[in-house]
Design an enzyme around this catalytic site. Structure first.
Site, mmCIF file in Angstrom:
data_model
loop_
_atom_site.group_PDB
_atom_site.id
_atom_site.type_symbol
_atom_site.label_atom_id
_atom_site.label_comp_id
_atom_site.label_asym_id
_atom_site.label_seq_id
_atom_site.Cartn_x
_atom_site.Cartn_y
_atom_site.Cartn_z
ATOM 1 N N ASN A 195 26.687 19.772 50.227
ATOM 2 C CA ASN A 195 25.958 18.891 51.267
ATOM 3 C C ASN A 195 26.960 19.464 52.354
ATOM 4 O O ASN A 195 28.116 18.934 52.264
ATOM 5 C CB ASN A 195 25.847 17.610 51.609
ATOM 6 C CG ASN A 195 24.866 17.241 52.638
ATOM 7 O OD1 ASN A 195 25.406 15.883 52.659
ATOM 8 N ND2 ASN A 195 24.281 18.192 52.622
ATOM 9 N N CYS A 245 25.732 9.708 57.997
ATOM 10 C CA CYS A 245 26.062 11.151 57.163
ATOM 11 C C CYS A 245 27.338 11.012 55.816
ATOM 12 O O CYS A 245 28.619 10.793 56.222
ATOM 13 C CB CYS A 245 25.953 12.456 57.679
ATOM 14 S SG CYS A 245 25.998 14.226 56.635
ATOM 15 N N GLY A 246 27.237 10.136 54.467
ATOM 16 C CA GLY A 246 27.906 10.063 54.008
ATOM 17 C C GLY A 246 29.035 10.871 54.090
ATOM 18 O O GLY A 246 30.651 11.258 53.330
ATOM 19 N N CYS A 286 23.218 14.162 48.890
ATOM 20 C CA CYS A 286 22.903 12.979 50.606
ATOM 21 C C CYS A 286 24.140 11.801 49.853
ATOM 22 O O CYS A 286 23.876 10.883 49.532
ATOM 23 C CB CYS A 286 21.707 12.668 51.156
ATOM 24 S SG CYS A 286 21.671 12.025 51.964
#
Length: 327
Positions: A13, A77-78, A228
């Site tokens: 990501n 947002c991890g 995600c």
């Protein structure tokens, strides 16, 4: 306008990091949206899932704001938080810190390597909210836990929660992941519809074995993404609540970009999740932006060598997933 950018990724990501702590940048809200739309365009020289603005905080070690590729702002947002965690820790010379996000101040820390020579960080994912108004989801009930939703599917069961990003999660089998059901459903709930006025992240989750799951996510504002972080965290929590996995135990979470680990904690009826994974830098570059023409050029890139190591973990994860999808 000249901006220094680091491109990095968490589980594939990928994000552009812009440091507003040590650089004298001055962005309006409109600037942030336009920068995300311009620099994150996959047809450009950079391309990314979003921009991480690393900012000063009045009460934490730093602040993170996340803008998706379409210019919208995400509340959390991890995977991005792991990159910001690394940036802040290395800047301050510490192994743990607290980072301010839109909804909460979150603990982060450097951890032992998830895989040899991979920079690994743990970030706190919270708050966890089950009330449908937190997403929002317009159903005539307060919560949705492992239930059918007639408008979405006759067969699948869904759980809705916010962490604090909104998530819709379904436990599925391999054939449902390999088909087009998730794409159709995700596009529906992220276009104008009566159920999700603000859209929602949609994850299909397959249990691989005790303590191990695969998560595939259609991310609001992005589309299908390699991973995600908040979706993997929320999915891990749902599997614990369904008895598939256990609280307080490490869950191996595989994704199309590699893998992370999650640990779900419960205290007095409230949940938090530890998300543990890579924070890999790809390159650093200076970007010259022509705001009037809405164009940019990037100068020579200073490439980090970390991706070669990460690809070994990724290959290992992909091999396991291929076997799981066949079996």
């Amino acid at each position: 306008m000249q901006i220094e950018v680091i491109k990095g990724h968490g589980s594939g990501n990928d994000f552009l990091i812009i440091d507003e702590i040590t650089n004298d940048y001055s962005f309006s809200e409109s600037d942030r949206t336009k920068l995300a739309q311009l620099l994150c365009n996959r047809n450009s020289d950079l391309g990314a899932d979003g921009i991480l603005f690393v900012m000063k905080s009045e009460h934490s070690d730093g602040r993170m704001r996340v803008f998706n590729a379409d210019g919208s702002e995400a509340s959390m947002c991890g995977n991005g938080l792991r990159l910001v965690a690394r940036y802040i820790c290395e800047m301050l010379g510490v192994n743990e810190a607290v980072i301010e996000t839109m909804k909460a101040n979150l603990k982060i820390s450097k951890q032992k390597d998830l895989y040899p020579n991979i920079h690994t960080y743990q970030v706190e994912i919270s708050p966890v909210l089950f009330n449908l108004s937190a997403l929002p989801l317009n159903l005539n009930k307060p919560t949705l836990f492992n239930e059918r939703v007639e408008e979405l599917s006759e067969d699948l069961r869904f759980t809705a929660l916010a962490v604090p990003n909104p998530h819709l999660i379904s436990i599925v089998e391999a054939e449902q992941i390999l088909g087009d059901t998730q794409k159709r459903l995700s596009e529906y709930v992220n276009s104008p519809n009566e159920l999700f006025p603000d859209g929602v992240n949609v994850s299909f989750v397959k249990s691989l074995q005790p303590g191990s799951i695969y998560v595939r996510t259609f991310e609001r504002g992005v589309g299908f993404t390699n991973a995600c972080g908040t979706a993997m965290s929320a999915s891990s929590l749902v599997t614990c609540l369904l008895g598939i996995n256990k609280l307080e135990e490490v869950i191996q979470v595989y994704n199309n970009g590699g893998k992370v680990q999650c640990v779900v904690h419960e205290q007095e009826g409230k949940y938090t999740i530890d998300l543990i994974g890579n924070a890999t830098y790809l390159f650093k570059t200076d970007v010259s932006i022509d705001a009037d023409e809405r164009t940019f050029t990037s100068n020579k890139k200073s490439v980090f060598s970390e991706q070669q190591t990460y690809e070994k973990l990724q290959a290992q994860a992909q091999q396991l997933l291929e076997q799981a999808m066949k079996g």
